[in-house]
Design an enzyme around this catalytic site. Structure first.
Site, PDB file in Angstrom:
ATOM      1  CE  LYS A   1      -1.416   2.602   3.042  1.00  0.00           C
ATOM      2  NZ  LYS A   1      -1.134   3.822   2.248  1.00  0.00           N
TER       3      LYS A   1
ATOM      4  CD  GLU B   1      11.076  13.192  11.325  1.00  0.00           C
ATOM      5  OE1 GLU B   1       9.958  12.814  11.708  1.00  0.00           O
ATOM      6  OE2 GLU B   1      11.770  12.536  10.530  1.00  0.00           O
TER       7      GLU B   1
ATOM      8  CB  CYS C   1      13.742   9.604   7.652  1.00  0.00           C
ATOM      9  SG  CYS C   1      14.363   8.597   6.335  1.00  0.00           S
TER      10      CYS C   1
ATOM     11  CD  GLU D   1      14.573   1.479   7.712  1.00  0.00           C
ATOM     12  OE1 GLU D   1      14.979   2.480   8.346  1.00  0.00           O
ATOM     13  OE2 GLU D   1      15.269   0.473   7.525  1.00  0.00           O
TER      14      GLU D   1
HETATM   15  P1  NAD Z   1       2.863   8.440   7.842  1.00  0.00           P
HETATM   16  O1  NAD Z   1       3.308   7.518   8.893  1.00  0.00           O
HETATM   17  O2  NAD Z   1       1.642   9.237   8.082  1.00  0.00           O
HETATM   18  O3  NAD Z   1       2.565   7.652   6.487  1.00  0.00           O
HETATM   19  C1  NAD Z   1       3.427   6.659   5.984  1.00  0.00           C
HETATM   20  C2  NAD Z   1       2.595   5.592   5.339  1.00  0.00           C
HETATM   21  O4  NAD Z   1       1.769   5.026   6.335  1.00  0.00           O
HETATM   22  C3  NAD Z   1       1.659   6.075   4.220  1.00  0.00           C
HETATM   23  O5  NAD Z   1       1.573   5.071   3.247  1.00  0.00           O
HETATM   24  C4  NAD Z   1       0.328   6.205   4.935  1.00  0.00           C
HETATM   25  O6  NAD Z   1      -0.768   6.016   4.074  1.00  0.00           O
HETATM   26  C5  NAD Z   1       0.426   5.050   5.902  1.00  0.00           C
HETATM   27  N1  NAD Z   1      -0.424   5.186   7.075  1.00  0.00           N
HETATM   28  C6  NAD Z   1      -0.751   6.312   7.761  1.00  0.00           C
HETATM   29  N2  NAD Z   1      -1.569   5.997   8.782  1.00  0.00           N
HETATM   30  C7  NAD Z   1      -1.766   4.649   8.729  1.00  0.00           C
HETATM   31  C8  NAD Z   1      -2.506   3.718   9.518  1.00  0.00           C
HETATM   32  N3  NAD Z   1      -3.210   4.114  10.560  1.00  0.00           N
HETATM   33  N4  NAD Z   1      -2.456   2.418   9.164  1.00  0.00           N
HETATM   34  C9  NAD Z   1      -1.743   2.010   8.118  1.00  0.00           C
HETATM   35  N5  NAD Z   1      -1.015   2.831   7.332  1.00  0.00           N
HETATM   36  C10 NAD Z   1      -1.027   4.136   7.655  1.00  0.00           C
HETATM   37  O7  NAD Z   1       4.118   9.308   7.527  1.00  0.00           O
HETATM   38  P2  NAD Z   1       4.366  10.285   6.322  1.00  0.00           P
HETATM   39  O8  NAD Z   1       3.836  11.595   6.721  1.00  0.00           O
HETATM   40  O9  NAD Z   1       3.870   9.700   5.044  1.00  0.00           O
HETATM   41  O10 NAD Z   1       5.960  10.272   6.197  1.00  0.00           O
HETATM   42  C11 NAD Z   1       6.750  11.069   6.995  1.00  0.00           C
HETATM   43  C12 NAD Z   1       7.413  10.274   8.086  1.00  0.00           C
HETATM   44  O11 NAD Z   1       8.010   9.091   7.602  1.00  0.00           O
HETATM   45  C13 NAD Z   1       8.507  11.050   8.742  1.00  0.00           C
HETATM   46  O12 NAD Z   1       8.385  10.962  10.135  1.00  0.00           O
HETATM   47  C14 NAD Z   1       9.799  10.387   8.258  1.00  0.00           C
HETATM   48  O13 NAD Z   1      10.875  10.514   9.102  1.00  0.00           O
HETATM   49  C15 NAD Z   1       9.372   8.997   8.041  1.00  0.00           C
HETATM   50  N6  NAD Z   1      10.205   8.374   7.009  1.00  0.00           N
HETATM   51  C16 NAD Z   1      11.151   7.487   7.407  1.00  0.00           C
HETATM   52  C17 NAD Z   1      11.984   6.897   6.470  1.00  0.00           C
HETATM   53  C18 NAD Z   1      13.035   5.905   6.891  1.00  0.00           C
HETATM   54  O14 NAD Z   1      13.606   5.266   6.056  1.00  0.00           O
HETATM   55  N7  NAD Z   1      13.315   5.735   8.153  1.00  0.00           N
HETATM   56  C19 NAD Z   1      11.840   7.196   5.129  1.00  0.00           C
HETATM   57  C20 NAD Z   1      10.871   8.104   4.751  1.00  0.00           C
HETATM   58  C21 NAD Z   1      10.042   8.684   5.710  1.00  0.00           C
END
Ligand code: NAD
Length: 473
Positions: free
Chosen positions: A166, A377, A276, A242
């Protein structure tokens, strides 16, 4: 949606917009929990034959995926710039990085060696092999919308797993383009499946509780990662996470201040700070602080903000208004508590910029420990500088975070470099290096930045079970 080798429509669709212009650039299927379940069933059926393929057969498919992605690099980069916002050159680089995972794991698939372990008993033999875990459920973010997919899918396929994915709701078109490549590369039906959706929670829940899923891999925020890991624990699924980061960038007084400032400006403003591994706290030793800040100010002042399709621009939009508000809140909080605003500090709305979510490249100095930006962050284009005096003091401050993903150190003293590398509680340390990432190198965080590693040999092990055989002769 792509399920069991077929492109399917959902009952509803959702629109996808360009964050630089707010133009609608396409639409995606609004899949639901039933679609996720169908995708898992397809992946489970496909696993029966996929796990029996040889590493050479799986490698050949990954090699083809690599070639197709490289052939389509420009088209994919343009799509990414329009859908996610990063400048075209950065998008082009990301597609190359994404393709590297197909290539590297095509090679690694063939090196899935086991072990023979000496036993204390002369009549006993120990044998270890690494087998695929089974169906993998993957959830990916919008900020690196192609490479975050290949970093999960390539090792999972190499290991012999099947996948349901997804992608983020902001970037379903990039995800679709990756699955077109996997389809064209000859992935058998059901081996890779994708459900796009505007409502992630029910799909995430299905991924976490469905007993056919054996492994959950997630990239995104720490908050959502914790929720998913908690749900997945009920069926003891393997989990890789991650999550967020809060990278320190430490500049010692024996470093080349200009070189370090150049590095800081390049890595901080990559993807408008939406990474990140973006430096969130820039610690500079007091004796070279003025020179460093002077160079950093000049470099930031030269950054051009605007649509990533204009090749002169280095900074694109943030993902949405929520992101802008979060950044503004941190900046206002820091200024109210005494930080010096050197550059930026506001949204950009002049001319065409008002159509998008643009924030001015910002430099704050004299950050203190009571400010939000010191602990949270940012995920935006804000460089926050903190002067320091002593080595031990900066190690303590750098480690003073619940995160532990990336850290950067600038010094020309080899002993100090080694000491700091060992003392920092982060999974990735760049020493005079702002790009310590590669398909060949393990990527991942300590503490609340996550569990497990992606890329490298470790990245494939995340999708495997270790099976011991004890043979009595
Ligand atoms: P997010 O956690 O809101 O979303 C990430 C993914 O999770 C998306 O696909 C979203 O649709 C899904 N998601 C959101 N809520 C969900 C739920 N309740 N159940 C299942 N899936 C759900 O984060 P974001 O705003 O998309 O991304 C930013 C964050 O991601 C930042 O905190 C960043 O540091 C982190 N990030 C980490 C890495 C890494 O490699 N460590 C890489 C990229 C981003």
């Amino acid at each position: 949606m792509y399920i069991n080798g077929t492109w399917l429509t959902a009952q509803n669709k959702f629109t996808v917009t360009n964050p630089a212009t707010s133009e609608v650039i396409g639409e995606a299927e609004n899949g639901d929990r039933a679609d996720a379940k169908a995708a898992i069933d397809a992946a489970n059926n496909a696993f029966i034959s996929w796990k029996k393929t040889t590493a050479y057969e799986r490698s050949a498919i990954l090699e083809r995926a690599y070639s197709l992605m490289i052939d389509r690099r420009e088209v994919l980069a343009e799509l990414m710039t329009k859908e996610q916002g990063k400048p075209f050159k950065a998008a082009f680089n990301e597609v190359g990085y994404a393709a590297d995972f197909f290539k590297w794991f095509a090679e690694e698939a063939k090196r899935n060696y086991g072990e023979i372990i000496p036993s204390a008993r002369s009549d006993q033999r120990f044998l270890v092999r690494h087998e695929p875990v089974g169906v993998v459920a993957a959830i990916t973010p919008w900020n690196y919308p192609i490479s975050m997919i290949t970093r999960k899918v390539a090792p999972a396929l190499a290991a012999g797993c099947t996948v349901v994915l997804k992608p983020a709701e902001a970037t379903p078109l990039c995800a679709r383009a990756v699955f077109e490549i996997l389809d064209d590369a000859g992935c058998p039906d059901g081996v890779v499946n994708m459900v796009t959706s505007l409502k992630p929670a029910p799909i995430g829940e299905e991924f976490c509780v469905n007993p056919l899923v054996k492994k959950l891999t997630f990239t995104g925020s720490t908050q959502v990662g914790k929720q998913l890991a908690t749900l997945a624990a009920s069926s003891m699924k393997r989990v890789s996470l991650e999550l967020g980061g809060h990278a320190p960038f430490i500049v010692f007084d024996d470093a080349d201040a200009s070189h370090a400032a150049k590095g800081a400006s390049l890595v901080k403003f990559l993807n408008a700070g939406q990474a990140c591994i973006s430096p969130n706290r820039i610690f500079v030793q007091r004796s070279i602080h003025d020179e460093f800040v002077g160079t950093l100010t000049k470099r930031i002042a030269k950054l051009r903000v605007g649509s990533g399709m204009n090749l002169k621009n280095n900074i694109g939009p943030l993902v949405n208004e929520r992101a802008i508000k979060k950044v503004q809140n941190q900046v206002d909080d820091a200024i109210n508590k005494g930080a010096d605003l050197i550059l930026g500090g506001q949204t950009m709305t002049n001319g065409d910029l008002k159509q998008g979510h643009f924030y001015a490249p910002t430099l704050l100095n004299n950050i203190s420990t009571d400010m939000l930006i010191y602990t949270e962050e940012t995920f935006g284009p804000v460089a926050a500088v903190i002067p320091f005096d002593e080595e031990d003091q900066v190690i303590d401050m750098a480690n003073d975070t619940r995160y532990g993903l990336a850290a950067y150190v600038y010094t020309r003293d080899i002993s100090r470099a080694m000491k700091i590398y060992e003392a920092l509680n982060f999974g990735i340390i760049g020493v005079n290096d702002i790009n310590p990432t590669s398909a060949a190198a393990p990527f991942g965080g300590m503490n609340q930045s996550g569990l497990g590693r992606e890329g490298a040999r470790e990245g494939m092990r995340e999708y495997q079970e270790t099976k011991l055989g004890g043979f009595s002769l």
